[in-house]
Design a protein around this motif. Structure first.
Motif, mmCIF file in Angstrom:
data_model
loop_
_atom_site.group_PDB
_atom_site.id
_atom_site.type_symbol
_atom_site.label_atom_id
_atom_site.label_comp_id
_atom_site.label_asym_id
_atom_site.label_seq_id
_atom_site.Cartn_x
_atom_site.Cartn_y
_atom_site.Cartn_z
ATOM 1 N N ASP A 1 0.863 -1.186 0.000
ATOM 2 C CA ASP A 1 0.000 0.000 0.000
ATOM 3 C C ASP A 1 0.900 1.237 0.000
ATOM 4 O O ASP A 1 1.519 1.556 1.008
ATOM 5 N N LYS A 2 0.969 1.891 -1.140
ATOM 6 C CA LYS A 2 1.899 3.009 -1.324
ATOM 7 C C LYS A 2 1.665 4.116 -0.298
ATOM 8 O O LYS A 2 2.620 4.657 0.266
ATOM 9 N N LEU A 3 0.404 4.464 -0.040
ATOM 10 C CA LEU A 3 0.124 5.566 0.886
ATOM 11 C C LEU A 3 0.481 5.236 2.322
ATOM 12 O O LEU A 3 1.112 6.039 3.010
ATOM 13 N N SER A 4 0.091 4.082 2.796
ATOM 14 C CA SER A 4 0.396 3.773 4.194
ATOM 15 C C SER A 4 1.898 3.564 4.378
ATOM 16 O O SER A 4 2.455 3.940 5.403
ATOM 17 N N ILE B 1 10.398 22.116 -3.857
ATOM 18 C CA ILE B 1 10.725 21.724 -2.481
ATOM 19 C C ILE B 1 11.872 22.595 -1.963
ATOM 20 O O ILE B 1 12.892 22.737 -2.633
ATOM 21 N N PRO B 2 11.700 23.173 -0.754
ATOM 22 C CA PRO B 2 12.650 24.177 -0.263
ATOM 23 C C PRO B 2 13.913 23.636 0.407
ATOM 24 O O PRO B 2 14.543 24.349 1.176
ATOM 25 N N HIS B 3 14.287 22.415 0.162
ATOM 26 C CA HIS B 3 15.522 21.860 0.719
ATOM 27 C C HIS B 3 16.094 20.864 -0.273
ATOM 28 O O HIS B 3 15.499 20.611 -1.320
ATOM 29 N N GLN B 4 17.254 20.278 0.072
ATOM 30 C CA GLN B 4 17.918 19.343 -0.838
ATOM 31 C C GLN B 4 18.281 18.036 -0.151
ATOM 32 O O GLN B 4 19.225 17.366 -0.538
ATOM 33 N N ALA B 5 17.520 17.646 0.859
ATOM 34 C CA ALA B 5 17.879 16.465 1.641
ATOM 35 C C ALA B 5 17.336 15.182 1.006
ATOM 36 O O ALA B 5 18.050 14.503 0.264
ATOM 37 N N VAL B 6 16.100 14.819 1.307
ATOM 38 C CA VAL B 6 15.523 13.554 0.848
ATOM 39 C C VAL B 6 14.301 13.843 -0.027
ATOM 40 O O VAL B 6 13.468 14.681 0.307
ATOM 41 N N LEU B 7 14.204 13.109 -1.127
ATOM 42 C CA LEU B 7 13.061 13.200 -2.025
ATOM 43 C C LEU B 7 12.431 11.817 -2.133
ATOM 44 O O LEU B 7 13.133 10.832 -2.366
ATOM 45 N N VAL B 8 11.123 11.744 -1.949
ATOM 46 C CA VAL B 8 10.373 10.501 -2.119
ATOM 47 C C VAL B 8 9.509 10.664 -3.359
ATOM 48 O O VAL B 8 8.755 11.637 -3.472
ATOM 49 N N ASN B 9 9.613 9.711 -4.290
ATOM 50 C CA ASN B 9 8.832 9.771 -5.525
ATOM 51 C C ASN B 9 7.680 8.778 -5.464
ATOM 52 O O ASN B 9 7.903 7.569 -5.359
ATOM 53 N N LEU B 10 6.457 9.296 -5.556
ATOM 54 C CA LEU B 10 5.276 8.448 -5.624
ATOM 55 C C LEU B 10 4.730 8.378 -7.044
ATOM 56 O O LEU B 10 3.724 7.729 -7.291
ATOM 57 N N GLY B 11 5.376 9.066 -7.968
ATOM 58 C CA GLY B 11 4.907 9.127 -9.348
ATOM 59 C C GLY B 11 5.469 8.028 -10.219
ATOM 60 O O GLY B 11 6.272 7.197 -9.788
ATOM 61 N N ASP B 12 5.058 8.056 -11.484
ATOM 62 C CA ASP B 12 5.463 7.041 -12.457
ATOM 63 C C ASP B 12 6.721 7.406 -13.224
ATOM 64 O O ASP B 12 7.330 6.558 -13.860
ATOM 65 N N THR C 1 4.853 -0.528 -6.024
ATOM 66 C CA THR C 1 3.919 -1.579 -5.592
ATOM 67 C C THR C 1 4.049 -2.806 -6.500
ATOM 68 O O THR C 1 4.713 -2.737 -7.545
ATOM 69 N N PRO C 2 3.387 -3.921 -6.149
ATOM 70 C CA PRO C 2 3.419 -5.106 -7.024
ATOM 71 C C PRO C 2 2.557 -4.972 -8.283
ATOM 72 O O PRO C 2 2.606 -5.824 -9.151
ATOM 73 N N ASP C 3 1.770 -3.903 -8.383
ATOM 74 C CA ASP C 3 0.927 -3.668 -9.553
ATOM 75 C C ASP C 3 1.787 -3.675 -10.817
ATOM 76 O O ASP C 3 2.860 -3.061 -10.855
ATOM 77 N N ASP C 4 1.325 -4.384 -11.848
ATOM 78 C CA ASP C 4 2.127 -4.548 -13.069
ATOM 79 C C ASP C 4 2.539 -3.212 -13.693
ATOM 80 O O ASP C 4 3.697 -3.041 -14.068
ATOM 81 N N ALA C 5 1.615 -2.277 -13.808
ATOM 82 C CA ALA C 5 1.931 -0.980 -14.414
ATOM 83 C C ALA C 5 2.941 -0.209 -13.550
ATOM 84 O O ALA C 5 3.867 0.424 -14.073
ATOM 85 N N ASP C 6 2.778 -0.283 -12.237
ATOM 86 C CA ASP C 6 3.686 0.418 -11.334
ATOM 87 C C ASP C 6 5.083 -0.211 -11.392
ATOM 88 O O ASP C 6 6.088 0.500 -11.406
ATOM 89 N N ARG C 7 5.152 -1.531 -11.450
ATOM 90 C CA ARG C 7 6.453 -2.215 -11.556
ATOM 91 C C ARG C 7 7.148 -1.860 -12.865
ATOM 92 O O ARG C 7 8.352 -1.629 -12.893
#
Length: 141
Positions: A12-15, A83-94, A111-117
């Motif tokens: 679950d990407k969000l949780s 984003i106002p800093h240069q530390a950590v970036l998390v990508n939830l996009g494709d 996620t294990p979703d075929d399109a996401d993989r």
């Protein structure tokens, strides 16, 4: 050079993102999250409610120049450049986030979703072709 880590088989990407951001917040890290607007909206709501007794102060990058900026280290943005800093970036996009190179670390959540993989594989290839060393974490194995 940016450190890149892929977290594969996330059920679950969000949780997962909420837990990752909670851990980062507790360690005093500054984190930016990029992704589609609808998904960022869901993440915004989830950060208010994923733990009954805990709230993670966060803001939209559009609010970076307001009084709110002093109270958060977690930023949600459509583009990494906001984003106002240069530390950590998390990508939830494709896609590969434009400007990821300015961050110390990039975390890709897949996620294990075929399109996401498949999209994750394309991003991996992009980074690998440019000489980035990539760490792989199997989450839901």
């Amino acid at each position: 050079m940016t450190e890149i880590a892929f977290h594969f088989n996330v059920p679950d990407k969000l949780s997962y993102a909420c837990r990752l951001l909670r851990k980062a917040f507790r360690s005093q890290a500054e984190v930016g999250v990029v992704g589609p607007a609808a998904l960022l909206g869901e993440l915004d709501r989830a950060l208010w409610s994923f733990e009954p007794l805990e709230f993670l102060p966060h803001a939209s990058a559009r609010q970076a120049h307001t009084a709110l900026a002093a109270h958060t280290r977690l930023w949600l943005a459509a583009r990494a450049a906001e984003i106002p800093h240069q530390a950590v970036l998390v990508n939830l996009g494709d896609s590969v986030p434009e400007g990821f190179e300015r961050f110390e670390r990039l975390i890709e959540i897949v996620t294990p979703d075929d399109a996401d993989r498949q999209a994750g594989r394309q991003r991996w290839k992009h980074y690998s072709d440019r000489g980035y060393e990539i760490q792989k974490h199997e989450v839901g194995a």
